[in-house]
Design an enzyme around this catalytic site. Structure first.
Site, mmCIF file in Angstrom:
data_model
loop_
_atom_site.group_PDB
_atom_site.id
_atom_site.type_symbol
_atom_site.label_atom_id
_atom_site.label_comp_id
_atom_site.label_asym_id
_atom_site.label_seq_id
_atom_site.Cartn_x
_atom_site.Cartn_y
_atom_site.Cartn_z
ATOM 1 N N ASP A 1 7.172 -2.891 19.819
ATOM 2 C CA ASP A 1 7.747 -3.029 21.163
ATOM 3 C C ASP A 1 9.038 -2.224 21.297
ATOM 4 O OD1 ASP A 1 5.726 -5.011 21.200
ATOM 5 O OD2 ASP A 1 7.179 -6.526 20.599
ATOM 6 N N ASN B 1 -4.382 -14.991 30.292
ATOM 7 C CA ASN B 1 -3.129 -15.023 29.535
ATOM 8 C C ASN B 1 -1.931 -14.702 30.415
ATOM 9 O OD1 ASN B 1 -5.394 -14.692 27.627
ATOM 10 N ND2 ASN B 1 -3.774 -14.779 26.085
ATOM 11 N N GLU C 1 0.705 -7.003 30.164
ATOM 12 C CA GLU C 1 2.051 -7.302 29.698
ATOM 13 C C GLU C 1 2.828 -6.013 29.482
ATOM 14 O OE1 GLU C 1 1.281 -9.357 26.100
ATOM 15 O OE2 GLU C 1 0.902 -7.557 24.933
ATOM 16 N N HIS D 1 2.825 -1.161 24.389
ATOM 17 C CA HIS D 1 4.189 -1.629 24.637
ATOM 18 C C HIS D 1 5.163 -0.465 24.572
ATOM 19 C CE1 HIS D 1 6.819 -5.355 24.826
ATOM 20 N NE2 HIS D 1 7.474 -4.310 25.263
ATOM 21 N N ARG E 1 3.107 -2.516 12.866
ATOM 22 C CA ARG E 1 3.144 -1.783 14.130
ATOM 23 C C ARG E 1 4.395 -0.913 14.066
ATOM 24 N NH1 ARG E 1 2.852 -6.546 18.318
ATOM 25 N NH2 ARG E 1 4.102 -7.490 16.665
#
Length: 356
Positions: free
Chosen positions: A53, A192, A229, A293, A327
């Protein structure tokens, strides 16, 4: 943006944004309509390992600032460098740690650094010691000119329409109005998170209605989990582009795109058009999986737009993706189509190149 368990049936889901409208105020960017630059800058990828992120902003002091989710989910870190490649070895400072109990004690996710009206702000999501999945958005403030100095003060939770799972807050200014975009679970829906937008009356609060811009309804948005998101805004070429991430945070994680005209009412959902296909996805050729993200920044040449995102180097994950730390933060040039829309390309392969 991240892998996580949601409020729905104990499922494991996923979760991140900032505008290029004002260099050094909302983060790092460039004037709308400026040329992209000729030569592609060379960046070593992964740029920073085990940082998901990611948020890279170029401030008016000429430095790049970097923050991201750490695998332990227990603190907010910040580093700084005069170059993007320099962030790979820049010393991190812990700005804030999770509480021992109560709110903001678990799952510290997706910090974003913004410079607003002479002060620094960090937007992040956190759970509580009573319920680690009671994820909500929070804000820190530092009035020092240097974010590595001064005191980071907790401004509290951003109150939204519902007291429900919500995260990935980002802020941007458009035509004189500051907005907050974020992801939240609508208690009336069996999914979600959706992407929402609202005007702000302070850097830590919204005002007026919150409107839903996107709900996970397309096939590529609902693989594993129905997720929208991690919104992030790029203003360019007479349009407002909002990227977001979709599906579970394994190899199915990908990026979508919402587009509105620059002169449109951004709080009217009808002003936004959703791309029917994902704009950035996993790639077997380059061995990059689950890209998403993202944020945007500008290269050292002051011209080349850059896409910043995280991805894994492998497809198969054992157990909960939330427990997989790999990640990694990545950077690559963002291209532009002849019609003025962004061309994301594919996630670049691992590289040892050093440039700029």
């Amino acid at each position: 943006m991240k892998s996580r368990r949601t409020v729905l049936k104990g499922a494991v889901g996923t979760a991140a944004g900032i505008g290029l409208a004002a260099l050094g105020t909302t983060g790092a960017a460039r004037a709308a309509g400026a040329p992209s630059g000729a030569a592609a800058p060379g960046y070593a990828n992964p740029l920073v390992r085990q940082r998901a992120d990611p948020l890279i902003m170029r401030h008016t002091d000429g430095s790049y600032y970097f923050t991201a989710t750490v695998p332990e989910y227990d603190r907010i870190v910040l580093s700084r460098s005069r170059t993007i490649n320099g962030l790979a070895k820049a010393q991190e400072k812990v700005l804030w740690r999770a509480h021992d109990s109560g709110e903001m004690a678990n799952h510290i996710w997706a910090p974003e650094l913004h410079f607003i009206d002479g002060a620094w702000y960090i937007y992040f999501a956190a759970g509580s010691s009573q319920d680690q999945w009671a994820i909500r958005p929070y804000v820190l403030e530092n009035t020092s000119a240097d974010p590595f100095r001064g005191t980071w003060t907790e401004k509290g939770r951003i109150e939204t329409q519902w007291d429900s799972f919500s995260l990935d807050a980002t802020t941007f200014v458009h035509r004189g109005t500051r907005y907050l975009a974020w992801a939240q679970h609508d208690p009336s829906q069996n999914n979600n998170t959706d992407v929402y937008l609202a005007a702000m009356d302070s850097p830590w609060s919204i005002t007026g209605p919150q409107v839903r811009l996107s709900r996970p309804e397309l096939a590529w948005e609902t693989i594993g989990f129905a997720v929208n998101e991690g919104p992030f805004v790029l203003q360019r070429n007479g349009r407002v582009f909002m990227t977001y991430s979709a599906s579970a945070t394994d190899a199915n994680y990908c990026m979508g795109l919402l587009t509105a005209r620059d002169d449109a009412d951004l709080l009217d959902p009808a002003s936004w058009t959703k791309s029917p296909e994902p704009v950035f996805t996993s790639n077997d050729t380059t061995s990059q999986y689950g890209p998403g993200h993202n944020c945007f920044t500008v290269a050292e040449d002051g011209k080349t737009d850059l896409l910043v995102y995280h991805a894994r180097q492998y497809k198969e994950i054992e157990g909960d993706p939330l427990n997989d730390p790999n990640r990694h933060t990545r950077v690559q040039p963002l291209r532009w189509n002849s019609d003025g829309t962004p061309d994301f390309g594919i996630p670049v392969a691992d590289s040892r190149r050093r440039g700029l």
